[in-house]
Design a protein around this motif. Structure first.
Motif, PDB file in Angstrom:
ATOM      1  N   THR A  27     -32.382  18.284 -79.593  1.00 54.56           N
ATOM      2  CA  THR A  27     -32.397  19.483 -80.429  1.00 54.56           C
ATOM      3  C   THR A  27     -31.128  19.596 -81.270  1.00 54.56           C
ATOM      4  O   THR A  27     -30.119  18.949 -80.994  1.00 54.56           O
ATOM      5  CB  THR A  27     -32.538  20.764 -79.578  1.00 54.56           C
ATOM      6  OG1 THR A  27     -31.344  20.935 -78.787  1.00 54.56           O
ATOM      7  CG2 THR A  27     -33.750  20.696 -78.658  1.00 54.56           C
ATOM      8  N   SER A  81     -35.608  23.757 -80.358  1.00 56.77           N
ATOM      9  CA  SER A  81     -34.216  24.130 -80.128  1.00 56.77           C
ATOM     10  C   SER A  81     -34.122  25.516 -79.505  1.00 56.77           C
ATOM     11  O   SER A  81     -35.085  26.293 -79.493  1.00 56.77           O
ATOM     12  CB  SER A  81     -33.436  24.119 -81.438  1.00 56.77           C
ATOM     13  OG  SER A  81     -33.787  25.249 -82.231  1.00 56.77           O
ATOM     14  N   GLU A  91     -30.671  23.054 -72.782  1.00 62.44           N
ATOM     15  CA  GLU A  91     -31.923  22.294 -72.763  1.00 62.44           C
ATOM     16  C   GLU A  91     -32.478  22.159 -71.352  1.00 62.44           C
ATOM     17  O   GLU A  91     -33.701  22.195 -71.144  1.00 62.44           O
ATOM     18  CB  GLU A  91     -31.699  20.913 -73.385  1.00 62.44           C
ATOM     19  CG  GLU A  91     -31.543  20.960 -74.896  1.00 62.44           C
ATOM     20  CD  GLU A  91     -31.119  19.628 -75.489  1.00 62.44           C
ATOM     21  OE1 GLU A  91     -30.976  19.555 -76.721  1.00 62.44           O
ATOM     22  OE2 GLU A  91     -30.917  18.652 -74.712  1.00 62.44           O
ATOM     23  N   LEU A  93     -38.961  23.716 -73.947  1.00 65.26           N
ATOM     24  CA  LEU A  93     -38.193  22.722 -74.700  1.00 65.26           C
ATOM     25  C   LEU A  93     -39.102  21.963 -75.653  1.00 65.26           C
ATOM     26  O   LEU A  93     -40.165  21.512 -75.254  1.00 65.26           O
ATOM     27  CB  LEU A  93     -37.518  21.751 -73.738  1.00 65.26           C
ATOM     28  CG  LEU A  93     -36.588  20.695 -74.350  1.00 65.26           C
ATOM     29  CD1 LEU A  93     -35.422  21.350 -75.064  1.00 65.26           C
ATOM     30  CD2 LEU A  93     -36.085  19.737 -73.284  1.00 65.26           C
TER      31      LEU A  93
END
Length: 383
Positions: A228, A256, A374, A383
Motif C-alpha cells: 500500500t 491502503s 497493514e 487489506l
C-alpha cells in the motif's frame, strides 16, 4: 524545556523558514476539538480513565439545551468536547449515523472571529457559521465557522472578553472522579484523510483561504510498502502552531489505510490527532496500563535504530519494550507511537509524540508504521 517554550521556539523557526505563510487571521492555537459521539457520558469516562483527561465543563438538559449534551475535558492545553444528540432527528444524529464517532469541529483560537470569517469566506471558503456573539454573566465570546474537507468544519473562537469556564451556556463540571494526567501537553498536529486526487485541492484551500504554507510533501515513494501507499502534504500556518497534514490514497497492490478509513467513515475526515508529551515513556506506560492499545512494532525495527538515528538520551531497550519509534532530522530527533483505532470502525486514532528538536513527522518510521497498520487491516479483512 517547558512545552510552551518548545512551541515558541518551533514557531519562531517555522516563521523564518516559511515567510510565505501569511498569518492574516492570525491563529493563536487550537481552541478545542469537538467530537460527535453516540454516548458522550460514556465517551467522557473513557477519555478520563484511559488518557488522563479532567472534567471541565458541561452543557445539556440541566443548562437549558434540549437537543444535545456536551462534556468538555481538558489536559494541559488540550481541550476535547464530546457531544451527543438527545433527539433522533438532528444534524448531530445524521453525522453519527453516517460516520460513527468522529471529529466534527477543529476550533481555532483567534483574536477576531468576525475578521477571520470575512477573510476566509472572501477567499472562497463556504460559510458554516456567521459571526455570532454569545454572552453570559462571565462575558462574551464571538464564534464563526467555515466548511473544510468532508463534513469537518473550522470554528474561529474569539474569547478575549470571556472569563467563564468554557463558553456561554456551559457550567463547571464538578466530578469526584478525576484520574491523574497521562502527561499530554498540547496538540502537535491533526491529520485529514481525503479522497483520490483531492490532496492538492485541499492543500491549495489551506494556502489560499487560510494563508498556510506547504511545510513538507511526501509522495508514494516516501510512504509505501510492498502492498500500500499514500501521499501527504503538511500545511502549516505562519507561526507553526497549527499543522494539518492532508493525506490521499496512492496506487498499491492492496487497499491502503486511507481507503479503509474513507470506506468506514463514509468520506473524508480527521484520521488522527497527534498529542505531545515531555515524557513519552511515562505517557505510554500510563495509557497502556489504563487500557489503550498501541500498534505493534516488529522487534527487528530496533536492530538498526542506532545506525539510523545516532545517539539518543533514551534506552533503546525501554523504547522497544513499549513499541516507541524514533526518527531524526537536521534539527534533532523525535519519538512517536500510534494507538489502534479508538472506535469500533477503523477510523480515528491518536499519535503520541515527543519532539527533541526535530520538526519532521517521522519519515524514517513510515515503512514500519505502515506494515503494522497493514497487519491490523489483514486481521480486519480490509487489506
Amino acid at each position: 524545556m517547558s512545552d510552551l517554550k518548545t512551541i515558541e521556539n518551533y514557531s519562531y523557526t517555522l516563521e523564518k523558514i516559511f515567510p510565505e505563510a501569511q498569518d492574516f487571521l492570525p491563529l493563536n492555537g487550537t481552541d478545542y476539538v469537538e467530537f460527535y459521539v453516540g454516548n458522550a457520558k460514556q465517551a467522557a469516562h473513557f477519555y478520563k480513565t484511559a488518557m488522563g483527561f479532567q472534567s471541565e465543563a458541561y452543557a445539556g438538559l440541566e443548562t437549558g439545551l434540549k437537543d444535545r449534551s456536551s462534556y468538555v475535558l481538558r489536559q494541559d492545553k488540550i481541550r476535547l468536547v464530546l457531544t451527543t444528540p438527545l433527539i433522533p432527528d438532528s444534524p448531530i444524529s445524521d453525522h453519527i449515523r453516517k460516520h460513527g464517532d468522529g471529529v466534527k469541529v477543529i476550533a481555532l483560537w483567534v483574536d477576531d472571529a468576525t475578521k477571520s470569517w470575512e477573510e476566509t469566506t472572501a477567499r472562497g471558503a463556504k460559510s458554516y457559521m456567521e459571526p455570532t456573539v454569545e454572552e453570559d454573566q462571565h462575558g462574551r465570546v464571538v464564534r464563526s465557522g467555515i466548511h473544510t474537507y468532508g463534513d469537518t468544519v473550522h470554528i474561529f473562537v474569539e474569547r478575549k472578553h470571556y472569563q467563564g469556564v468554557f463558553l456561554p451556556g456551559y457550567e463547571k463540571w464538578e466530578s469526584h472522579y478525576n484520574p491523574s494526567s497521562c502527561g499530554l501537553k498540547y496538540i502537535d498536529h491533526m491529520v485529514g484523510n481525503v479522497g483520490w486526487g483531492e490532496m492538492n485541492t485541499w492543500a491549495e484551500f489551506y494556502n489560499k483561504v487560510m494563508g498556510f504554507a506547504n511545510l513538507i510533501t511526501f509522495d508514494d515513494k516516501d510512504i509505501s510498502t510492498e502492498y500500500t501507499a499514500l501521499m501527504s502534504k503538511v500545511m502549516t500556518n505562519g507561526n507553526g502552531r497549527i499543522k494539518f497534514p492532508i493525506n490521499e490514497p496512492a496506487e498499491g497492490k492492496k487497499k491502503s489505510q486511507i481507503e479503509e478509513y474513507i470506506d468506514f467513515y463514509q468520506g473524508p475526515g480527521c484520521q488522527h490527532i497527534a498529542v505531545a508529551t515531555d515524557d513519552i515513556v511515562f505517557t505510554v506506560s500510563e495509557m497502556r496500563k489504563r487500557g489503550i492499545e498501541f500498534l505493534y512494532v516488529p522487534g527487528s525495527y530496533y536492530d538498526t535504530v542506532g545506525d539510523r538515528v545516532g545517539q539518543i538520551a533514551e534506552d533503546i531497550n525501554i523504547l522497544k519494550q513499549h513499541g516507541i519509534m524514533v526518527d531524526r532530522d537536521d534539527e534533532g530527533y523525535l519519538l512517536q507511537i500510534f494507538t489502534k483505532p479508538l472506535e469500533d470502525r477503523p477510523t480515528l486514532f491518536f499519535e503520541i509524540i515527543q519532539r527533541k528538536g526535530a520538526q519532521s513527522f517521522g519519515k524514517g518510521n513510515f515503512k514500519a508504521l505502515f506494515e503494522s497498520i497493514e497487519a491490523e487491516q489483514a486481521r480486519r479483512g480490509t487489506l
